[in-house]
Design a protein around this motif. Structure first.
Motif, mmCIF file in Angstrom:
data_model
loop_
_atom_site.group_PDB
_atom_site.id
_atom_site.type_symbol
_atom_site.label_atom_id
_atom_site.label_comp_id
_atom_site.label_asym_id
_atom_site.label_seq_id
_atom_site.Cartn_x
_atom_site.Cartn_y
_atom_site.Cartn_z
ATOM 1 N N GLY A 191 -5.996 -16.417 -9.178
ATOM 2 C CA GLY A 191 -6.464 -16.129 -7.828
ATOM 3 C C GLY A 191 -5.938 -14.824 -7.257
ATOM 4 O O GLY A 191 -6.190 -14.508 -6.093
ATOM 5 N N ILE A 192 -5.233 -14.061 -8.067
ATOM 6 C CA ILE A 192 -4.639 -12.811 -7.579
ATOM 7 C C ILE A 192 -5.720 -11.788 -7.239
ATOM 8 O O ILE A 192 -5.629 -11.085 -6.235
ATOM 9 C CB ILE A 192 -3.640 -12.252 -8.610
ATOM 10 C CG1 ILE A 192 -2.503 -13.256 -8.821
ATOM 11 C CG2 ILE A 192 -3.093 -10.905 -8.161
ATOM 12 C CD1 ILE A 192 -1.579 -12.921 -9.984
ATOM 13 N N MET A 225 -8.746 -8.578 -3.230
ATOM 14 C CA MET A 225 -9.980 -8.194 -2.534
ATOM 15 C C MET A 225 -9.914 -8.553 -1.052
ATOM 16 O O MET A 225 -10.311 -7.756 -0.195
ATOM 17 C CB MET A 225 -11.191 -8.868 -3.188
ATOM 18 C CG MET A 225 -11.597 -8.245 -4.496
ATOM 19 S SD MET A 225 -11.919 -6.467 -4.377
ATOM 20 C CE MET A 225 -13.229 -6.437 -3.175
ATOM 21 N N GLN A 226 -9.406 -9.716 -0.728
ATOM 22 C CA GLN A 226 -9.277 -10.131 0.670
ATOM 23 C C GLN A 226 -8.378 -9.157 1.430
ATOM 24 O O GLN A 226 -8.682 -8.754 2.552
ATOM 25 C CB GLN A 226 -8.705 -11.552 0.753
ATOM 26 C CG GLN A 226 -8.738 -12.138 2.138
ATOM 27 C CD GLN A 226 -10.158 -12.451 2.596
ATOM 28 O OE1 GLN A 226 -10.964 -12.946 1.827
ATOM 29 N NE2 GLN A 226 -10.467 -12.139 3.830
ATOM 30 N N THR A 227 -7.288 -8.757 0.797
ATOM 31 C CA THR A 227 -6.352 -7.813 1.424
ATOM 32 C C THR A 227 -7.017 -6.464 1.676
ATOM 33 O O THR A 227 -6.855 -5.875 2.744
ATOM 34 C CB THR A 227 -5.103 -7.638 0.544
ATOM 35 O OG1 THR A 227 -4.474 -8.915 0.374
ATOM 36 C CG2 THR A 227 -4.116 -6.660 1.161
ATOM 37 N N THR A 232 0.811 -1.220 0.000
ATOM 38 C CA THR A 232 0.000 0.000 0.000
ATOM 39 C C THR A 232 0.845 1.271 0.000
ATOM 40 O O THR A 232 0.298 2.365 0.076
ATOM 41 C CB THR A 232 -0.946 0.029 1.219
ATOM 42 O OG1 THR A 232 -0.176 -0.066 2.408
ATOM 43 C CG2 THR A 232 -1.965 -1.096 1.154
ATOM 44 N N GLU A 233 2.156 1.134 -0.093
ATOM 45 C CA GLU A 233 3.034 2.314 -0.124
ATOM 46 C C GLU A 233 2.846 3.052 -1.448
ATOM 47 O O GLU A 233 3.116 2.500 -2.513
ATOM 48 C CB GLU A 233 4.491 1.902 0.043
ATOM 49 C CG GLU A 233 4.864 1.515 1.444
ATOM 50 C CD GLU A 233 4.765 2.680 2.418
ATOM 51 O OE1 GLU A 233 5.147 3.818 2.066
ATOM 52 O OE2 GLU A 233 4.283 2.448 3.541
ATOM 53 N N PHE A 234 2.438 4.297 -1.373
ATOM 54 C CA PHE A 234 2.188 5.073 -2.593
ATOM 55 C C PHE A 234 3.442 5.162 -3.461
ATOM 56 O O PHE A 234 3.369 5.042 -4.686
ATOM 57 C CB PHE A 234 1.682 6.478 -2.244
ATOM 58 C CG PHE A 234 1.351 7.280 -3.471
ATOM 59 C CD1 PHE A 234 0.129 7.116 -4.102
ATOM 60 C CD2 PHE A 234 2.264 8.172 -4.010
ATOM 61 C CE1 PHE A 234 -0.177 7.839 -5.254
ATOM 62 C CE2 PHE A 234 1.959 8.890 -5.156
ATOM 63 C CZ PHE A 234 0.735 8.722 -5.778
ATOM 64 N N ASP A 235 4.580 5.377 -2.843
ATOM 65 C CA ASP A 235 5.823 5.534 -3.599
ATOM 66 C C ASP A 235 6.221 4.279 -4.365
ATOM 67 O O ASP A 235 7.040 4.343 -5.277
ATOM 68 C CB ASP A 235 6.965 5.958 -2.677
ATOM 69 C CG ASP A 235 6.780 7.378 -2.164
ATOM 70 O OD1 ASP A 235 6.015 8.145 -2.786
ATOM 71 O OD2 ASP A 235 7.394 7.717 -1.135
#
Length: 141
Positions: free
Chosen positions: A86-87, A92-94, A9-12
């Motif tokens: 399954g990615i 979605m789970q994450t 989730t790091e924007f950079d």
């Protein structure tokens, strides 16, 4: 999801050119979206990038939420050559396990072709459509 992929989730870490290209050239819902609009929307969202073990971005989604009442999931995609592994389900789970989202009253999204994926995570068509309203700005962004 195989161990050769991870979500960050790091924007950079996001490959802005890749995300913009996919959204503006391949995604039916955002064709023609300007790079400036894509980057601004990303900066104002929680971004979820899917990466290979060698740090190549192969997927993306973003979430907008107040962490209390509502959240909205947008711009979800997995690169065509990586689909069927399954990615998307792992992505979605994450997203749904993101810290603080368990307190949110409702999370929404729109789709024309991925109902089956989202239904696995409890998403349903809106039942009380007479209470929902939308104001849409026309034109390209």
């Amino acid at each position: 999801m195989a161990k050769t992929y991870y979500i960050d989730t790091e924007f950079d870490k996001m490959d802005l050119d890749y995300v913009h290209n996919y959204l503006s050239e391949k995604a039916y819902w955002s064709k023609g979206r300007s790079r400036e609009s894509v980057v601004q929307s990303m900066k104002n969202s929680i971004c979820f990038g899917v990466f290979t073990s060698d740090n190549k971005q192969v997927g993306f989604a973003r979430l907008l939420t107040d962490f209390v009442v509502f959240g909205w999931i947008m711009d979800v995609f997995i690169d065509d050559s990586f689909q069927g592994k399954g990615i998307g389900q792992t992505l979605m789970q994450t997203i749904l396990e993101y810290p603080g989202l368990d307190k949110v009253n409702g999370i929404g999204l729109r789709t024309y072709d991925a109902h089956g994926l989202y239904q696995k995570f409890g998403f349903k068509q809106i039942e009380e459509t007479d209470t929902w309203m939308l104001r849409k700005k026309r034109g390209k962004r």
